[in-house]
Scaffold this motif. Sequence first.
Motif, PDB file in Angstrom:
ATOM      1  N   PRO A  37      49.162  70.059  65.111  1.00 56.91           N
ATOM      2  CA  PRO A  37      49.298  69.020  66.143  1.00 56.91           C
ATOM      3  C   PRO A  37      48.302  67.878  66.017  1.00 56.91           C
ATOM      4  CG  PRO A  37      49.330  71.220  67.120  1.00 56.91           C
ATOM      5  CD  PRO A  37      48.942  71.395  65.684  1.00 56.91           C
ATOM      6  N   ARG A  38      47.178  68.121  65.361  1.00 55.01           N
ATOM      7  CA  ARG A  38      46.160  67.055  65.238  1.00 55.01           C
ATOM      8  C   ARG A  38      46.709  65.838  64.503  1.00 55.01           C
ATOM      9  NH1 ARG A  38      42.178  68.600  60.202  1.00 55.01           N
ATOM     10  NH2 ARG A  38      43.775  69.414  58.813  1.00 55.01           N
ATOM     11  N   LEU A  39      47.754  66.025  63.686  1.00 57.07           N
ATOM     12  CA  LEU A  39      48.336  64.905  62.955  1.00 57.07           C
ATOM     13  C   LEU A  39      48.960  63.877  63.907  1.00 57.07           C
ATOM     14  CD1 LEU A  39      50.106  66.653  59.933  1.00 57.07           C
ATOM     15  CD2 LEU A  39      47.781  65.730  60.074  1.00 57.07           C
ATOM     16  N   LEU A  40      49.281  64.312  65.112  1.00 58.53           N
ATOM     17  CA  LEU A  40      49.940  63.420  66.084  1.00 58.53           C
ATOM     18  C   LEU A  40      48.933  62.669  66.948  1.00 58.53           C
ATOM     19  CD1 LEU A  40      52.776  65.777  67.374  1.00 58.53           C
ATOM     20  CD2 LEU A  40      52.687  64.441  65.259  1.00 58.53           C
ATOM     21  N   ASP A  41      47.657  63.016  66.838  1.00 58.29           N
ATOM     22  CA  ASP A  41      46.644  62.364  67.676  1.00 58.29           C
ATOM     23  C   ASP A  41      46.525  60.884  67.326  1.00 58.29           C
ATOM     24  OD1 ASP A  41      46.105  64.776  68.869  1.00 58.29           O
ATOM     25  OD2 ASP A  41      44.343  65.210  67.627  1.00 58.29           O
ATOM     26  N   ASP A  76      56.530  72.558  62.669  1.00 59.21           N
ATOM     27  CA  ASP A  76      56.006  71.893  61.474  1.00 59.21           C
ATOM     28  C   ASP A  76      55.718  70.437  61.838  1.00 59.21           C
ATOM     29  OD1 ASP A  76      55.422  70.863  58.970  1.00 59.21           O
ATOM     30  OD2 ASP A  76      57.076  71.874  57.955  1.00 59.21           O
ATOM     31  N   TYR A  77      54.473  70.029  61.681  1.00 56.25           N
ATOM     32  CA  TYR A  77      54.071  68.681  62.074  1.00 56.25           C
ATOM     33  C   TYR A  77      53.995  67.724  60.887  1.00 56.25           C
ATOM     34  CZ  TYR A  77      53.045  70.979  66.453  1.00 56.25           C
ATOM     35  OH  TYR A  77      53.169  71.697  67.619  1.00 56.25           O
ATOM     36  N   PRO A  93      45.242  59.192  58.627  1.00 61.74           N
ATOM     37  CA  PRO A  93      45.763  59.310  57.262  1.00 61.74           C
ATOM     38  C   PRO A  93      45.821  60.745  56.761  1.00 61.74           C
ATOM     39  CG  PRO A  93      43.545  58.338  57.253  1.00 61.74           C
ATOM     40  CD  PRO A  93      44.006  58.376  58.675  1.00 61.74           C
ATOM     41  N   LEU A  94      45.399  61.706  57.582  1.00 61.53           N
ATOM     42  CA  LEU A  94      45.566  63.109  57.217  1.00 61.53           C
ATOM     43  C   LEU A  94      47.026  63.423  56.911  1.00 61.53           C
ATOM     44  CD1 LEU A  94      43.273  64.914  59.845  1.00 61.53           C
ATOM     45  CD2 LEU A  94      42.942  64.880  57.353  1.00 61.53           C
ATOM     46  N   VAL A  95      47.950  62.719  57.573  1.00 60.40           N
ATOM     47  CA  VAL A  95      49.375  62.979  57.374  1.00 60.40           C
ATOM     48  C   VAL A  95      49.835  62.603  55.971  1.00 60.40           C
ATOM     49  CG1 VAL A  95      50.230  60.728  58.173  1.00 60.40           C
ATOM     50  CG2 VAL A  95      51.632  62.782  58.507  1.00 60.40           C
ATOM     51  N   ASN A  96      49.031  61.802  55.272  1.00 60.69           N
ATOM     52  CA  ASN A  96      49.420  61.378  53.922  1.00 60.69           C
ATOM     53  C   ASN A  96      49.534  62.554  52.961  1.00 60.69           C
ATOM     54  OD1 ASN A  96      49.223  58.866  55.035  1.00 60.69           O
ATOM     55  ND2 ASN A  96      47.414  58.232  53.889  1.00 60.69           N
ATOM     56  N   ARG A  97      48.818  63.633  53.238  1.00 59.74           N
ATOM     57  CA  ARG A  97      48.875  64.826  52.391  1.00 59.74           C
ATOM     58  C   ARG A  97      49.800  65.857  53.033  1.00 59.74           C
ATOM     59  NH1 ARG A  97      44.962  65.481  48.491  1.00 59.74           N
ATOM     60  NH2 ARG A  97      45.197  67.750  48.638  1.00 59.74           N
ATOM     61  N   VAL A  98      50.827  66.255  52.292  1.00 56.26           N
ATOM     62  CA  VAL A  98      51.811  67.195  52.818  1.00 56.26           C
ATOM     63  C   VAL A  98      51.163  68.527  53.182  1.00 56.26           C
ATOM     64  CG1 VAL A  98      53.918  68.469  52.258  1.00 56.26           C
ATOM     65  CG2 VAL A  98      53.691  66.091  51.557  1.00 56.26           C
ATOM     66  N   SER A  99      50.074  68.877  52.504  1.00 55.30           N
ATOM     67  CA  SER A  99      49.407  70.155  52.776  1.00 55.30           C
ATOM     68  C   SER A  99      48.724  70.178  54.133  1.00 55.30           C
ATOM     69  CB  SER A  99      48.387  70.460  51.674  1.00 55.30           C
ATOM     70  OG  SER A  99      47.429  69.422  51.575  1.00 55.30           O
TER      71      SER A  99
END
Length: 245
Positions: A238-242, A32-33, A228-234
């Motif tokens: 792995p792209r969130l870590l880029d 889970d990222y 800022p994609l990480v701002n949404r829990v949905s």
Amino acid sequence: MCGRYAVSTDPARLAVEIDARNEVPDGLIGPDYNVAPTETVMAVVRRHEHGRPDDDPALRVRAMRWGLVPPWTTELGAGPLLVNARAETVLNKPAFARSARGKRALIPMDGWYEWRAGPPGPGGKPVKVPYYMSPADGSRLFMAGLWSAWRPPAARAAGDDTAWVSSATIITTAAVGALAGIHDRMPLVMPVEFWDAWLDPDAPADPALLHPPARELVDAIEIREVSPLVNRVSNNGPRLLDPVE
């Protein structure tokens, strides 16, 4: 604080890595990222076999709800969301003191997210910019935590021993080094050499283990701005870590 984090392993693999017993049902928890409060997360504890207090406690990987539920809670989700506990007060604060005495845990993660105020946006307010903190060598982090076992008052009154809910919180401390430039708090990293003392179910917590981590430990943590994609829990994956270019 620590309100979102990433973990790329599953309980079975983690148990093999740290020589622990995996007690998480198959398929319940996976990579889970974008782990968020109230989700089911992995926690590492050291416990005796049920009904055998004199045996050697074993390292175990368990599933817990992120957000500690104090024993006096009357309804799940009705009280404050205790996803973090401050190291400076955790031994005495009523919500955490009982867990600090004998229910301490480790919360495994690859890294965690934090937000810092950026330049003003279209409305004039500063935009919150997300950052991801993780070991530069790609190793795993284990954060100090506490856990609790709770069941609804009705189940308690009826003697129902099947309605238990295990929950956990992550301990935070004053940020050290470059991390202080992102946020004034950080999760408390627990080095492997302190695991035995921290997880001992038969001894109270050593206050020395609640001090901020050593500077050299923190200097090995890389900080990078992420999308800022990480701002949404949905959003997940792995792209969130880029890193942001």
